[in-house]
Design a protein around this motif. Structure first.
Motif, PDB file in Angstrom:
ATOM      1  N   HIS A 211       9.261  73.612 -54.080  1.00 57.26           N
ATOM      2  CA  HIS A 211       9.221  74.852 -54.856  1.00 57.26           C
ATOM      3  C   HIS A 211       7.985  75.684 -54.529  1.00 57.26           C
ATOM      4  O   HIS A 211       7.531  76.468 -55.358  1.00 57.26           O
ATOM      5  CB  HIS A 211       9.271  74.532 -56.353  1.00 57.26           C
ATOM      6  CG  HIS A 211      10.469  73.733 -56.730  1.00 57.26           C
ATOM      7  ND1 HIS A 211      11.744  74.254 -56.729  1.00 57.26           N
ATOM      8  CD2 HIS A 211      10.611  72.434 -57.074  1.00 57.26           C
ATOM      9  CE1 HIS A 211      12.604  73.326 -57.072  1.00 57.26           C
ATOM     10  NE2 HIS A 211      11.944  72.203 -57.293  1.00 57.26           N
TER      11      HIS A 211
ATOM     12  N   GLN B  80       5.825  78.566 -53.071  1.00 61.82           N
ATOM     13  CA  GLN B  80       5.990  79.984 -52.764  1.00 61.82           C
ATOM     14  C   GLN B  80       4.844  80.410 -51.847  1.00 61.82           C
ATOM     15  O   GLN B  80       3.705  80.531 -52.286  1.00 61.82           O
ATOM     16  CB  GLN B  80       5.973  80.816 -54.054  1.00 61.82           C
ATOM     17  CG  GLN B  80       7.053  80.456 -55.044  1.00 61.82           C
ATOM     18  CD  GLN B  80       8.449  80.741 -54.510  1.00 61.82           C
ATOM     19  OE1 GLN B  80       8.664  81.711 -53.791  1.00 61.82           O
ATOM     20  NE2 GLN B  80       9.387  79.872 -54.837  1.00 61.82           N
TER      21      GLN B  80
ATOM     22  N   ARG C 218       4.925  79.472 -44.155  1.00 60.08           N
ATOM     23  CA  ARG C 218       6.214  78.766 -44.129  1.00 60.08           C
ATOM     24  C   ARG C 218       6.496  78.234 -42.720  1.00 60.08           C
ATOM     25  O   ARG C 218       6.966  77.107 -42.562  1.00 60.08           O
ATOM     26  CB  ARG C 218       7.323  79.707 -44.593  1.00 60.08           C
ATOM     27  CG  ARG C 218       8.701  79.133 -44.625  1.00 60.08           C
ATOM     28  CD  ARG C 218       8.915  78.046 -45.617  1.00 60.08           C
ATOM     29  NE  ARG C 218       8.716  78.473 -46.988  1.00 60.08           N
ATOM     30  CZ  ARG C 218       8.732  77.644 -48.017  1.00 60.08           C
ATOM     31  NH1 ARG C 218       8.960  76.371 -47.845  1.00 60.08           N
ATOM     32  NH2 ARG C 218       8.518  78.074 -49.225  1.00 60.08           N
TER      33      ARG C 218
END
Length: 155
Positions: A69, A71, A77
């Protein structure tokens, strides 16, 4: 499982230490200079390898839980994705090596040269995984909670 992701920074050190130690011990067991203690070095190296593999599986699981989860931006990423690819590769290789060494040979037997080369590659890939994880934290700030700061009071 909400508390499990916080364990990843702690767990990741165990596979690194155990697998690198296992590689060193098993290399020493193979060298002629240490022939008198080769059986002991082989046993301890095999146990370190198996425990390091178990720790790598736990580190992989805690890392996946930590990133579920999360962000982060696109660059972070991509860095996490690269770290995970290395982690999957290193962990699979370690599982195969542990089965090869733990189930395929007597613990006190000296490892083959082929096994040592593959083990060295696994230890190196685990080191790259750790490096990539460090980059995620120190370069991209992944997993770092920003601390709210108040302006200094004017006296």
């Amino acid at each position: 499982m909400s508390g499990f992701p916080g364990w990843h920074p702690i767990v990741v050190h165990f596979p690194l230490a155990l697998v690198i130690t296992a590689a060193l011990l098993l290399w020493l067991a193979r060298l002629p200079r240490f022939a008198s203690s080769a059986a002991t070095l082989s046993i301890v190296g095999t146990w370190n390898l198996c425990m390091g593999t178990a720790a790598a599986v736990l580190a992989l699981a805690s890392g996946i839980a930590a990133v579920m989860h999360l962000q982060v931006g696109v660059d972070a990423r991509l860095a996490i994705s690269l770290h995970l690819k290395w982690a999957f590769f290193a962990t699979r290789l370690l599982v195969l090596l542990s089965v090869w060494r733990g189930a395929g040979n007597a613990q006190d037997s000296r490892p083959s040269w082929i096994f040592l080369v593959v083990l060295s590659a696994a230890a190196a890939s685990l080191a790259v995984t750790g490096y990539r994880g460090g980059q995620n934290v120190y370069r991209y700030g992944v997993g770092v909670v920003p601390v709210a700061t108040e302006p200094a009071p004017v006296l």
